[in-house]
Scaffold this motif. Structure first.
Motif, PDB file in Angstrom:
ATOM      1  N   VAL A  93       0.837  -1.205   0.000  1.00 49.26           N
ATOM      2  CA  VAL A  93       0.000   0.000   0.000  1.00 49.26           C
ATOM      3  C   VAL A  93       0.870   1.252   0.000  1.00 49.26           C
ATOM      4  N   ASN A  94       1.891   1.272   0.857  1.00 52.88           N
ATOM      5  CA  ASN A  94       2.780   2.429   0.946  1.00 52.88           C
ATOM      6  C   ASN A  94       3.539   2.665  -0.353  1.00 52.88           C
ATOM      7  N   LEU A  95       4.017   1.586  -0.959  1.00 59.24           N
ATOM      8  CA  LEU A  95       4.747   1.716  -2.222  1.00 59.24           C
ATOM      9  C   LEU A  95       3.867   2.343  -3.297  1.00 59.24           C
ATOM     10  N   SER A  96       2.619   1.924  -3.363  1.00 56.50           N
ATOM     11  CA  SER A  96       1.716   2.424  -4.404  1.00 56.50           C
ATOM     12  C   SER A  96       1.316   3.875  -4.173  1.00 56.50           C
ATOM     13  N   THR A  97       0.846   4.176  -2.960  1.00 57.44           N
ATOM     14  CA  THR A  97       0.296   5.506  -2.699  1.00 57.44           C
ATOM     15  C   THR A  97       1.377   6.571  -2.572  1.00 57.44           C
ATOM     16  N   TYR A  98       2.513   6.224  -1.992  1.00 55.32           N
ATOM     17  CA  TYR A  98       3.565   7.213  -1.768  1.00 55.32           C
ATOM     18  C   TYR A  98       4.443   7.420  -2.995  1.00 55.32           C
ATOM     19  N   TYR A  99       4.978   6.330  -3.538  1.00 55.08           N
ATOM     20  CA  TYR A  99       6.044   6.447  -4.529  1.00 55.08           C
ATOM     21  C   TYR A  99       5.541   6.391  -5.966  1.00 55.08           C
ATOM     22  N   ILE A 100       4.492   5.624  -6.219  1.00 61.21           N
ATOM     23  CA  ILE A 100       3.973   5.550  -7.579  1.00 61.21           C
ATOM     24  C   ILE A 100       3.041   6.720  -7.875  1.00 61.21           C
ATOM     25  N   ILE A 101       2.372   7.249  -6.827  1.00 62.46           N
ATOM     26  CA  ILE A 101       1.415   8.343  -7.026  1.00 62.46           C
ATOM     27  C   ILE A 101       1.893   9.655  -6.400  1.00 62.46           C
ATOM     28  N   GLY A 102       2.146   9.673  -5.073  1.00 58.49           N
ATOM     29  CA  GLY A 102       2.435  10.917  -4.360  1.00 58.49           C
ATOM     30  C   GLY A 102       3.715  11.613  -4.774  1.00 58.49           C
ATOM     31  N   LEU A 103       4.823  10.862  -4.851  1.00 59.27           N
ATOM     32  CA  LEU A 103       6.124  11.472  -5.168  1.00 59.27           C
ATOM     33  C   LEU A 103       6.153  12.085  -6.571  1.00 59.27           C
ATOM     34  N   PRO A 104       5.661  11.397  -7.608  1.00 58.09           N
ATOM     35  CA  PRO A 104       5.632  12.033  -8.938  1.00 58.09           C
ATOM     36  C   PRO A 104       4.778  13.301  -8.973  1.00 58.09           C
ATOM     37  N   ILE A 105       3.645  13.291  -8.244  1.00 55.44           N
ATOM     38  CA  ILE A 105       2.808  14.497  -8.204  1.00 55.44           C
ATOM     39  C   ILE A 105       3.574  15.657  -7.576  1.00 55.44           C
ATOM     40  N   GLY A 106       4.290  15.381  -6.482  1.00 53.05           N
ATOM     41  CA  GLY A 106       5.093  16.415  -5.837  1.00 53.05           C
ATOM     42  C   GLY A 106       6.181  16.951  -6.744  1.00 53.05           C
ATOM     43  N   TYR A 107       6.804  16.063  -7.510  1.00 55.66           N
ATOM     44  CA  TYR A 107       7.869  16.493  -8.427  1.00 55.66           C
ATOM     45  C   TYR A 107       7.310  17.395  -9.527  1.00 55.66           C
ATOM     46  N   VAL A 108       6.175  16.990 -10.112  1.00 53.15           N
ATOM     47  CA  VAL A 108       5.569  17.776 -11.190  1.00 53.15           C
ATOM     48  C   VAL A 108       5.152  19.158 -10.688  1.00 53.15           C
ATOM     49  N   LEU A 109       4.463  19.195  -9.540  1.00 51.73           N
ATOM     50  CA  LEU A 109       3.998  20.472  -9.001  1.00 51.73           C
ATOM     51  C   LEU A 109       5.156  21.364  -8.563  1.00 51.73           C
ATOM     52  N   MET A 111       3.148  15.116  -1.074  1.00 50.65           N
ATOM     53  CA  MET A 111       3.165  14.331   0.153  1.00 50.65           C
ATOM     54  C   MET A 111       1.760  14.195   0.730  1.00 50.65           C
ATOM     55  N   ILE A 112       1.015  15.302   0.752  1.00 48.06           N
ATOM     56  CA  ILE A 112      -0.344  15.282   1.305  1.00 48.06           C
ATOM     57  C   ILE A 112      -1.233  14.310   0.517  1.00 48.06           C
ATOM     58  N   PHE A 113      -1.121  14.341  -0.800  1.00 47.71           N
ATOM     59  CA  PHE A 113      -1.951  13.475  -1.632  1.00 47.71           C
ATOM     60  C   PHE A 113      -1.609  12.009  -1.381  1.00 47.71           C
ATOM     61  N   GLY A 114      -0.323  11.696  -1.252  1.00 43.83           N
ATOM     62  CA  GLY A 114       0.087  10.316  -0.989  1.00 43.83           C
ATOM     63  C   GLY A 114      -0.404   9.810   0.359  1.00 43.83           C
ATOM     64  N   VAL A 115      -0.274  10.653   1.397  1.00 46.65           N
ATOM     65  CA  VAL A 115      -0.727  10.266   2.738  1.00 46.65           C
ATOM     66  C   VAL A 115      -2.238  10.080   2.760  1.00 46.65           C
ATOM     67  N   PHE A 116      -2.964  10.956   2.051  1.00 42.21           N
ATOM     68  CA  PHE A 116      -4.422  10.850   2.004  1.00 42.21           C
ATOM     69  C   PHE A 116      -4.850   9.513   1.375  1.00 42.21           C
ATOM     70  N   LEU A 117      -4.243   9.152   0.270  1.00 37.76           N
ATOM     71  CA  LEU A 117      -4.592   7.891  -0.392  1.00 37.76           C
ATOM     72  C   LEU A 117      -4.238   6.692   0.496  1.00 37.76           C
ATOM     73  N   GLN A 118      -3.079   6.765   1.162  1.00 32.56           N
ATOM     74  CA  GLN A 118      -2.693   5.661   2.037  1.00 32.56           C
ATOM     75  C   GLN A 118      -3.667   5.506   3.193  1.00 32.56           C
ATOM     76  N   SER A 119      -4.083   6.638   3.769  1.00 35.94           N
ATOM     77  CA  SER A 119      -5.025   6.607   4.889  1.00 35.94           C
ATOM     78  C   SER A 119      -6.366   6.017   4.471  1.00 35.94           C
ATOM     79  N   MET A 120      -6.866   6.420   3.317  1.00 33.33           N
ATOM     80  CA  MET A 120      -8.137   5.901   2.840  1.00 33.33           C
ATOM     81  C   MET A 120      -8.057   4.391   2.601  1.00 33.33           C
ATOM     82  N   THR A 121      -6.934   3.942   2.060  1.00 33.44           N
ATOM     83  CA  THR A 121      -6.761   2.502   1.822  1.00 33.44           C
ATOM     84  C   THR A 121      -6.738   1.723   3.127  1.00 33.44           C
ATOM     85  N   LEU A 122      -6.021   2.244   4.131  1.00 35.04           N
ATOM     86  CA  LEU A 122      -5.951   1.561   5.426  1.00 35.04           C
ATOM     87  C   LEU A 122      -7.298   1.560   6.136  1.00 35.04           C
ATOM     88  N   ILE A 123      -8.075   2.625   5.960  1.00 33.17           N
ATOM     89  CA  ILE A 123      -9.420   2.656   6.554  1.00 33.17           C
ATOM     90  C   ILE A 123     -10.273   1.535   5.974  1.00 33.17           C
TER      91      ILE A 123
END
Length: 515
Positions: A437-453, A468-480
């Motif tokens: 879950v962390n690999l997907s939400t943080y590095y595949i989604i969150g980190l590229p978004i942060g780099y682009v922005l 970072m905020i977007f990655g943490v949000f997705l990870q939290s929703m998945t864990l919920i």
């Protein structure tokens, strides 16, 4: 005499429950036990008044563990925070060097060590709930040996930190200061490797107040020592780092004395044993998945700090995001203390075979953490300028930190969810699943978004933080979603199987035969 169970620490009678739900402890007045709550929660209809009473009962269990664990997390983190504050008053370059070493080098090691230690939290917590006390000392020893092995490998990273920092794009001046600081932290690396398993070993058996007293005492000593070395003796950045290392070894020494000589540990710690070398491979597998899970979480935010050093005007960018990250880390340490309480509660109840109580504990701790996060977010917004002045008097850095405060407040709120759910995952032994879950939400989604922005859209540090905020949000929703769909009865069965695999079989058989 058996170690004291967490449920026996609550002295308030629970007169509203039927008499057969009450557990009468020796030498204690009638008290509510986890077994009684398990039966009660299994009823089809439960009056609201009684459910609220159970919330109060669970909150007492949780805060007994979490209150002291929060103190331990915060004051141990503040050892590094104090060192960084003193480094910042040496100059902006020194602050940048200490920050980049803390994040890029020390943070890497912390992620590995803390991740490995979460395996101790899982297995020892479940062993304590299952009353397999003798196995806990064996598990702790296995963890210490593996942590020291990891520290040897990580030593090469610390020693060659300057080269590594330049290779990832840091300027020569910042990398040089970072190397000085990192080499001074080498002794701390080994201290951290020993302390982490000991801390989790004590927390798993609900021994938390002594850890808190030790942490506060060492913190006060550390402030005095750092002031003498940096301000009075003027030993500069290397002196600050070596003082931090010394303070961590004091933590190890005092905690080790407590484990070896306290009557509270006589059932769980019987000295070093060769049994700790048996079954290392099976325990190592859980340790590695635990390390991957936590590393992916910790390295994500730290990686954003490293990336900020590649922005235009890297000193201002690095200083501002580092100051914000320090306060975010302070908040995370608070929540990690609450997370530790949740992890121990869930692990104990799963080990004891109480799935309904484990689920109820998850609900109570999440509601508590969200409420606290709302309060802390408001505090951050109110004190947006004051926060930066503790680290620097540079007006440009102060203004940059003030501009980042709304993002900091948003991250603080999300921290009321994510670390708690991760603590539940550790207590339940879900490390491998959460790693994906962390690999997907943080590095595949969150980190590229942060780099682009941050780089392509020109938002700078703010853009990186939005990633970072977007990655943490997705990870939290998945864990919920994962937590809500959990079959807690199956988790009890998995806990029993995990304990047999990870702990020493001969020790477990001996405990069972003599119980």
């Amino acid at each position: 005499m058996e170690p004291e169970d967490a449920t026996t620490r609550v002295s308030e009678p629970f007169a509203s429950l039927p008499e057969d739900f009450l557990h009468v402890q020796k030498l204690n007045p009638p008290e509510l036990s986890s077994e009684a709550v398990e039966v009660f929660l299994g009823q089809v209809t439960v009056p609201v008044r009684r459910r609220l009473s159970l919330v109060g009962w669970e909150s007492k269990q949780l805060w007994y563990l979490s209150g002291a664990s929060i103190v331990v997390s915060i004051f141990n983190f503040m050892l590094s925070l104090v060192t960084q504050i003193f480094s910042g008053h040496l100059g902006t370059l020194e602050l940048a060097g200490a920050s980049i070493a803390n994040v890029g080098i020390q943070g890497l090691a912390y992620g590995i060590m803390l991740g490995m230690a979460s395996a101790v939290q899982t297995v020892c917590g479940q062993a304590y709930g299952a009353r397999k006390y003798a196995a806990m000392g064996i598990i702790c020893q296995k963890a210490i040996f593996l942590h020291l092995g990891a520290a040897v490998l990580l030593s090469f990273l610390y020693w060659n930190s300057g080269t590594i920092l330049r290779a990832i794009g840091q300027s020569d001046s910042i990398a040089a200061k970072g190397q000085i600081f990192a080499r001074g932290l080498l002794p701390q690396l080994y201290a951290f490797g020993i302390y982490c398993p000991m801390q989790r070993f004590l927390q798993a058996q609900n021994i938390v107040n002594p850890l808190a007293y030790i942490s506060v005492g060492i913190f006060l000593v550390h402030i005095l020592l750092t002031w003498l070395v940096v301000i009075v003796v003027k030993f500069d950045l290397l002196g600050a780092a070596l003082t931090l290392s010394l303070s961590w070894w004091l933590l190890v020494f005092v905690t080790g004395l407590y484990i070896n000589f306290s009557p509270s540990c006589k059932e769980t710690w019987t000295g070093f044993s060769m049994k700790a070398f048996r079954g290392l491979w099976s325990y190592l597998k859980l340790t590695l998945t635990s390390a991957v899970m936590l590393c992916l979480e910790i390295w994500f935010s730290q990686g954003l700090v490293l990336v900020s050093g590649l922005l235009p005007n890297p000193t201002i960018s690095l200083d501002s995001i580092s100051i914000c990250m320090n306060y975010l880390t302070w908040d995370m340490e608070f929540m990690l203390g609450l997370s530790t309480g949740a992890s121990v509660r869930v692990g104990n109840e799963l080990g004891a075979g109480n799935p309904k109580v484990a689920r109820f504990s998850v609900m109570v701790v999440n509601a508590t953490s969200v409420l606290i996060s709302v309060i802390l977010s408001a505090f951050v917004l109110i004190c947006r300028t004051t926060l930066s002045r503790a680290f620097t008097s540079d007006d440009a850095v102060i203004e940059a930190v003030s501009n980042l405060t709304p993002l900091l407040a948003t991250s603080v709120f999300l921290n009321g969810i994510q670390p708690i759910l991760s603590g539940v995952a550790i207590g339940s032994g879900w490390q491998a699943l959460v790693a994906y879950v962390n690999l997907s939400t943080y590095y595949i989604i969150g980190l590229p978004i942060g780099y682009v922005l941050g780089f392509k859209k020109g938002l700078g540090v703010a853009g990186i933080w939005w990633g970072m905020i977007f990655g943490v949000f997705l990870q939290s929703m998945t864990l919920i979603i994962l937590t809500a769909r959990t079959n807690w009865n199956k988790e009890v069965e998995k806990a029993a199987e995990r304990l047999k695999i990870s702990a020493d079989e001969e020790t477990l058989d001996l405990v069972e035969n003599t119980a």
